[in-house]
Motif scaffolding. Structure first.
Motif, short mmCIF file in Angstrom:
data_model
loop_
_atom_site.label_atom_id
_atom_site.label_comp_id
_atom_site.label_asym_id
_atom_site.label_seq_id
_atom_site.Cartn_x
_atom_site.Cartn_y
_atom_site.Cartn_z
N ASP A 1 0.84 -1.08 -0.09
CA ASP A 1 0.01 0.00 0.16
C ASP A 1 0.98 1.39 -0.14
OD1 ASP A 1 -2.07 1.67 -0.06
OD2 ASP A 1 -2.97 0.91 1.63
N THR A 2 1.43 1.58 -1.33
CA THR A 2 2.16 2.64 -1.29
C THR A 2 1.19 4.12 -1.89
OG1 THR A 2 2.58 2.32 -3.77
CG2 THR A 2 4.18 1.50 -1.72
N GLY A 3 0.00 3.86 -2.08
CA GLY A 3 -0.71 4.55 -2.64
C GLY A 3 -1.15 4.55 -4.00
N SER A 4 -0.19 4.02 -4.81
CA SER A 4 -0.46 3.71 -6.14
C SER A 4 -0.36 2.44 -6.69
CB SER A 4 0.18 4.57 -7.02
OG SER A 4 1.71 4.18 -7.07
N ARG B 1 -9.56 2.95 -6.68
CA ARG B 1 -9.16 4.01 -6.85
C ARG B 1 -9.05 4.68 -8.36
NH1 ARG B 1 -4.02 2.30 -3.44
NH2 ARG B 1 -3.37 1.62 -5.53
N GLY B 2 -9.74 3.63 -8.86
CA GLY B 2 -9.78 4.11 -10.29
C GLY B 2 -8.85 3.83 -11.13
N ALA C 1 -4.61 -2.34 -17.69
CA ALA C 1 -5.44 -1.87 -16.43
C ALA C 1 -6.27 -0.96 -16.59
CB ALA C 1 -4.50 -1.99 -15.15
N LEU C 2 -5.64 0.20 -17.03
CA LEU C 2 -6.24 1.46 -17.45
C LEU C 2 -7.50 1.54 -18.32
CD1 LEU C 2 -6.30 4.27 -16.28
CD2 LEU C 2 -4.56 4.95 -18.08
#
Lengths: 212, 212, 212, 212
Positions: free
Chosen positions: C84-87, C150-151, C198-199
DNA sequence: CAATAAACGAGACGGTACGTCGAGTCTTCCT
DNA sequence: AGGAAGACTCGACGTACCGTCTCGTTTATTG
């Protein structure tokens, strides 16, 4: 250009002198034999040493034992001369300590080859006995017969027994007891066993049940 | 109490009785040896026969010659009994024609093994001479000494020469001349060579430079 | 009940803490593995290193592959923490380049062990997939799910496909192409393949009967 | 007259056609491989199957891994044809599910052999990468380049990354996850990962300091 | 004097035994 | 009672040598 032969050019190819090439191969065999012994001698090594192909070896000899023994027999050829030193003792000493005697370092290897090969191949054994041992026995026999004429051997002595006895005693000491074969040793065997037995002759009525 | 499994049956698996397994392997070796001879005996065959692994064989013996000789020595153990028939002739006849005599069909194979191995491995040769030949010589020596006390052997006779002579003569006839070793043959050798030499003693001043 | 345990006496003899000894053996396994690699690792070597007997090893593990993999799994235990680094990019980079990453020199040996063992023993394969790969997949899945919230991951993306993709690409480059696994490489794979896929999500319903 | 040979008899003995015998041995290797798998494949079994001697095997190949891989490479030779179905999706599907595809039951064994051997022998790894993987990569590259000309691959896409990605993903699923390689699976990987990444191109300047 | 047939060097080959090594099982000994 | 120690069976390994074979060349013989 000469195909080759005697001339010392040492040309790369010189096939078929019939007996010449064979002799070279046997010489190479003896060299390898002397270097590594019978067991470690390989046909490949002999072929390489003689610059011959294995096929050539197998074309002329049945296998390793035959090749080795042929080499040895070739090497000892002509050793069949009867010495005649004037006495039985001198003749036998000369016969067992001269050229091709048992003190040759190769003899151990060679006798191993022979015993092994004879045990394995009765046909080979017969040939070897006929062509190699036979002549030796004959020479020995001649020596003893001559000695008998000089009175050194008892008239009743059975030379088929006494004749090969010296060889047996000496070989046994060499191979099983591990003693080097020196003229001194042969001399002692002569003095202790062979000559007394020859001089006095067999015990009366040997192996004969009917005697006094 | 039994250390192992249930019944004391000495069942299918019995590792480590220390010498027990070794004896089984040596017995298997002798079986194979008797069947195919030394040259055709393979370590794999022995291992299969003994239900042992080759690793086990090589853990205990250095190689094939050592294994075979160990088997033979194990088999001939206890053959060291002195016969004592009352006469030198009888003793020697008994010693050379009894159990483990040269007429054993395996003897040829075994002697090949021994001679070959001794030629190849001096260390083995030493061990074999000490552990196998030595005792044989000792027995022979005892027989001759006993005969000397009875007056059958001349006081001057050198038993280090005469002692092994019979073995040498007989082995030579067997292996090189290819004769079967029969009691008759041994008897003739005794009568023609050994007994006369023993009775009359060596020639005067043998191998001594200072004599007449 | 535990026979003993915790007390830090480190006494001379402390058998059977049940899991303690096992851990020591697995550590020894890892040491040997690191030194010689999987193929040259022997059970004897592990036993000697761990001062254990081979019987003990075989009592606990089925064989060499199982032992090695158990050692690796034990070593990587607890590596299941979600970074969990935020991205998504940071999470995956952390997951693939942190402790127990593919740049471990032992990884090659271990993967060979695993692939070999899985090919040989389906039962082992099942256990390994369940106990080792499964958790890895779960962690990866969690990372992607979090990213989807988070999208960063398209709603239509099939995570059963995309989830293991990074591992596959990286392992393939490492083991078959022979490239070292560096953060830069992982980053490029992310940017070129994983993150775009993924995007943007899957292609619209290819060969799929039911699509929007 | 011909000494032998030429005549089309394909007689019992036909040594030395140089590459002919080698091919037979490799075929035998593949047969054994298919029957028992890599781990249980023994050199003796291959030799027996090919009616060759082990010496011949070891004369030509360094050992079991090299032999097996040579067999596989020989078998897959010529599989380098570029499909060209008109679309990237079709080309890749054809490439990964055609002859020599991953659904071959031997593939598991073979890849184990390869990974193991590569980890053990860097020299072999280099040869294998050059002679087997290299051509595969080249074919894959050609497919992607062709697709780029058709506009199916983004101009910025780094094909050194995307090119081997499909292989990595599929092999990973096959060997570590244990899934069979079906055209459906390959199709889903294409739709979910490869094609979206190819179509949209890499993320803009990821982790690159110098960009707009 | 060319053509032919034999013998040769070279060395690969099938086969077999070698001696070593590792896997996995077993018993004994020690604590 | 339970583990360390290590001997054991099994079987594959990789090597070496034997005896056979084929290849291509060289030599001696023949038409």
């Amino acid at each position: 250009m000469v195909p080759r032969s005697i001339s010392a050019d040492a040309g790369p190819c010189r096939p078929r002198v019939e007996g010449e090439r064979e002799r070279e191969i046997l010489d190479a065999t003896l060299e390898v034999l002397a270097e590594v012994g019978y067991d470690l001698l390989t046909m490949d090594a002999v072929a390489a040493r003689a610059k011959a192909s294995k096929a050539t070896l197998y074309r002329r000899w049945r296998g390793k034992p035959e090749l080795v023994v042929a080499a040895v027999m070739c090497h000892h050829a002509g050793a069949g001369a009867v010495p005649d030193t004037g006495s039985l003792r001198g003749d036998l000493l000369a016969a067992y300590c001269g050229t091709g005697g048992l003190n040759d370092p190769r003899a151990q290897s060679v006798l191993s080859a022979v015993v092994t090969a004879m045990g394995r191949d009765p046909e080979f054994a017969e040939v070897y006995r006929r062509d190699f041992i036979g002549p030796k026995i004959a020479v020995s026999r001649a020596v003893y017969e001559r000695a008998r004429e000089r009175g050194e051997v008892h008239p009743d002595t059975d030379l088929t027994i006494l004749g090969p006895a010296l060889a047996g005693i000496v070989l046994h000491r060499a191979f099983l007891l591990g003693e080097p074969v020196t003229p001194e040793l042969v001399g002692r065997v002569l003095d202790e066993v062979i000559l007394p037995a020859a001089l006095h002759g067999p015990l009366r009525s040997p192996h004969d049940p009917a005697d006094a």
